[in-house]
Design a protein around this motif. Structure first.
Motif, PDB file in Angstrom:
ATOM      1  N   GLY A 226       0.818  -1.212   0.000  1.00 25.36           N
ATOM      2  CA  GLY A 226       0.000   0.000   0.000  1.00 25.36           C
ATOM      3  C   GLY A 226       0.851   1.261   0.000  1.00 25.36           C
ATOM      4  N   TYR A 227       1.885   1.287   0.823  1.00 24.05           N
ATOM      5  CA  TYR A 227       2.772   2.442   0.843  1.00 24.05           C
ATOM      6  C   TYR A 227       3.554   2.567  -0.465  1.00 24.05           C
ATOM      7  CZ  TYR A 227       1.980   3.864   5.635  1.00 24.05           C
ATOM      8  OH  TYR A 227       1.411   4.335   6.772  1.00 24.05           O
ATOM      9  N   LEU A 228       3.964   1.462  -1.051  1.00 21.87           N
ATOM     10  CA  LEU A 228       4.693   1.523  -2.324  1.00 21.87           C
ATOM     11  C   LEU A 228       3.811   2.032  -3.453  1.00 21.87           C
ATOM     12  CD1 LEU A 228       6.814  -1.737  -2.190  1.00 21.87           C
ATOM     13  CD2 LEU A 228       7.615   0.613  -1.980  1.00 21.87           C
ATOM     14  N   VAL A 229       2.551   1.617  -3.478  1.00 20.21           N
ATOM     15  CA  VAL A 229       1.612   2.125  -4.493  1.00 20.21           C
ATOM     16  C   VAL A 229       1.384   3.612  -4.289  1.00 20.21           C
ATOM     17  CG1 VAL A 229      -0.794   2.007  -5.249  1.00 20.21           C
ATOM     18  CG2 VAL A 229       0.515  -0.085  -4.922  1.00 20.21           C
ATOM     19  N   TYR A 230       1.250   4.042  -3.038  1.00 20.65           N
ATOM     20  CA  TYR A 230       1.089   5.464  -2.758  1.00 20.65           C
ATOM     21  C   TYR A 230       2.302   6.256  -3.232  1.00 20.65           C
ATOM     22  CZ  TYR A 230       1.136   9.820  -0.230  1.00 20.65           C
ATOM     23  OH  TYR A 230       1.229  11.142   0.091  1.00 20.65           O
ATOM     24  N   MET A 231       3.505   5.752  -2.959  1.00 16.98           N
ATOM     25  CA  MET A 231       4.713   6.465  -3.385  1.00 16.98           C
ATOM     26  C   MET A 231       4.828   6.530  -4.900  1.00 16.98           C
ATOM     27  SD  MET A 231       7.793   5.685  -0.775  1.00 16.98           S
ATOM     28  CE  MET A 231       7.382   4.128  -0.030  1.00 16.98           C
ATOM     29  N   ALA A 232       4.450   5.474  -5.591  1.00 15.81           N
ATOM     30  CA  ALA A 232       4.499   5.498  -7.051  1.00 15.81           C
ATOM     31  C   ALA A 232       3.515   6.519  -7.611  1.00 15.81           C
ATOM     32  CB  ALA A 232       4.191   4.109  -7.601  1.00 15.81           C
ATOM     33  N   PHE A 233       2.309   6.562  -7.059  1.00 17.92           N
ATOM     34  CA  PHE A 233       1.318   7.534  -7.515  1.00 17.92           C
ATOM     35  C   PHE A 233       1.763   8.962  -7.228  1.00 17.92           C
ATOM     36  CE2 PHE A 233      -2.444  10.132  -6.531  1.00 17.92           C
ATOM     37  CZ  PHE A 233      -3.026  10.139  -7.797  1.00 17.92           C
TER      38      PHE A 233
ATOM     39  N   PRO B 191       1.838  11.862   4.578  1.00 19.19           N
ATOM     40  CA  PRO B 191       1.258  10.566   4.967  1.00 19.19           C
ATOM     41  C   PRO B 191       2.299   9.525   5.366  1.00 19.19           C
ATOM     42  CG  PRO B 191       0.209  11.353   2.992  1.00 19.19           C
ATOM     43  CD  PRO B 191       1.388  12.239   3.242  1.00 19.19           C
ATOM     44  N   LEU B 192       3.542   9.700   4.936  1.00 18.66           N
ATOM     45  CA  LEU B 192       4.577   8.746   5.309  1.00 18.66           C
ATOM     46  C   LEU B 192       5.048   8.946   6.753  1.00 18.66           C
ATOM     47  CD1 LEU B 192       6.625   8.760   2.027  1.00 18.66           C
ATOM     48  CD2 LEU B 192       5.059   7.015   2.827  1.00 18.66           C
ATOM     49  N   ALA B 193       4.651  10.042   7.381  1.00 20.62           N
ATOM     50  CA  ALA B 193       5.015  10.268   8.780  1.00 20.62           C
ATOM     51  C   ALA B 193       4.363   9.233   9.692  1.00 20.62           C
ATOM     52  CB  ALA B 193       4.626  11.672   9.199  1.00 20.62           C
ATOM     53  N   SER B 194       3.266   8.653   9.244  1.00 16.83           N
ATOM     54  CA  SER B 194       2.608   7.624  10.065  1.00 16.83           C
ATOM     55  C   SER B 194       3.457   6.364  10.191  1.00 16.83           C
ATOM     56  CB  SER B 194       1.251   7.271   9.465  1.00 16.83           C
ATOM     57  OG  SER B 194       1.415   6.650   8.206  1.00 16.83           O
ATOM     58  N   LEU B 195       4.442   6.196   9.331  1.00 16.59           N
ATOM     59  CA  LEU B 195       5.321   5.033   9.443  1.00 16.59           C
ATOM     60  C   LEU B 195       6.108   5.025  10.747  1.00 16.59           C
ATOM     61  CD1 LEU B 195       6.797   4.755   5.849  1.00 16.59           C
ATOM     62  CD2 LEU B 195       5.235   3.187   6.964  1.00 16.59           C
ATOM     63  N   PHE B 196       6.352   6.199  11.317  1.00 13.27           N
ATOM     64  CA  PHE B 196       7.115   6.266  12.555  1.00 13.27           C
ATOM     65  C   PHE B 196       6.282   5.880  13.771  1.00 13.27           C
ATOM     66  CE2 PHE B 196       9.354   9.284   9.780  1.00 13.27           C
ATOM     67  CZ  PHE B 196      10.573   8.621   9.740  1.00 13.27           C
ATOM     68  N   PHE B 197       4.967   5.856  13.623  1.00  8.61           N
ATOM     69  CA  PHE B 197       4.097   5.583  14.761  1.00  8.61           C
ATOM     70  C   PHE B 197       3.471   4.193  14.726  1.00  8.61           C
ATOM     71  CE2 PHE B 197       4.002  10.201  14.135  1.00  8.61           C
ATOM     72  CZ  PHE B 197       4.620  10.558  15.316  1.00  8.61           C
ATOM     73  N   ILE B 198       3.574   3.484  13.611  1.00 11.68           N
ATOM     74  CA  ILE B 198       3.087   2.110  13.571  1.00 11.68           C
ATOM     75  C   ILE B 198       4.282   1.177  13.748  1.00 11.68           C
ATOM     76  CG2 ILE B 198       1.080   2.626  12.165  1.00 11.68           C
ATOM     77  CD1 ILE B 198       2.503   1.648   9.739  1.00 11.68           C
ATOM     78  N   THR B 199       4.028   0.000  14.232  1.00  5.67           N
ATOM     79  CA  THR B 199       5.124  -0.910  14.563  1.00  5.67           C
ATOM     80  C   THR B 199       5.363  -1.883  13.426  1.00  5.67           C
ATOM     81  OG1 THR B 199       3.552  -2.354  15.664  1.00  5.67           O
ATOM     82  CG2 THR B 199       4.732  -0.771  17.035  1.00  5.67           C
ATOM     83  N   LEU B 200       6.088  -1.415  12.438  1.00  7.52           N
ATOM     84  CA  LEU B 200       6.531  -2.298  11.365  1.00  7.52           C
ATOM     85  C   LEU B 200       7.946  -2.756  11.680  1.00  7.52           C
ATOM     86  CD1 LEU B 200       5.332  -0.445   8.153  1.00  7.52           C
ATOM     87  CD2 LEU B 200       4.421  -2.539   9.109  1.00  7.52           C
TER      88      LEU B 200
ATOM     89  N   LEU C 265      11.126   1.117   2.859  1.00  9.75           N
ATOM     90  CA  LEU C 265      10.224   2.180   2.442  1.00  9.75           C
ATOM     91  C   LEU C 265      10.910   3.544   2.443  1.00  9.75           C
ATOM     92  CD1 LEU C 265       6.954   1.052   4.210  1.00  9.75           C
ATOM     93  CD2 LEU C 265       7.456   0.963   1.779  1.00  9.75           C
ATOM     94  N   MET C 266      11.752   3.814   3.419  1.00  8.40           N
ATOM     95  CA  MET C 266      12.445   5.101   3.470  1.00  8.40           C
ATOM     96  C   MET C 266      13.496   5.216   2.373  1.00  8.40           C
ATOM     97  SD  MET C 266      11.180   7.078   5.594  1.00  8.40           S
ATOM     98  CE  MET C 266       9.528   6.485   5.748  1.00  8.40           C
TER      99      MET C 266
END
Length: 92
Positions: free
Chosen positions: A20-27, A59-68, A76-77
């Motif tokens: 989902g994040y990769l599709v968002y970044m491509a778009f 929207p990529l700032a949410s990556l810092f708050f979810i536990t991946l 992703l970064m």
């Protein structure tokens, strides 16, 4: 994905989230390549930086708050930096 009841589906959750994040970044990279001069009128020659911060990267700032897992975050970064700060400017 760390809950006991999702243990069986853990890999699917990680794959779907990162996809989902990769599709968002491509778009957003596609949109950024064609409209990166939109903020030049208001902010001058560094308008692309404001557009990157407020529309593409926020929207990529949410990556810092979810536990991946750390490797997914690193992937992703690295893709974000390589696409928005290397590939798209070279194509323009």
């Amino acid at each position: 994905y760390q809950m006991k009841r999702f243990e069986k589906y853990r890999t699917w959750i990680l794959h779907i989230t990162s996809t989902g994040y990769l599709v968002y970044m491509a778009f957003m990279a596609f949109m950024f390549a064609f409209s990166n001069h939109m903020f030049d009128v208001m902010y001058g020659p560094y308008g692309w930086l404001f557009q990157l911060m407020f529309s593409a990267a926020s929207p990529l700032a949410s990556l810092f708050f979810i536990t991946l897992p750390p490797l997914v975050m690193l992937e992703l970064m690295i893709i974000f930096v390589s696409v928005f700060l290397v590939i798209v400017p070279l194509c323009n």
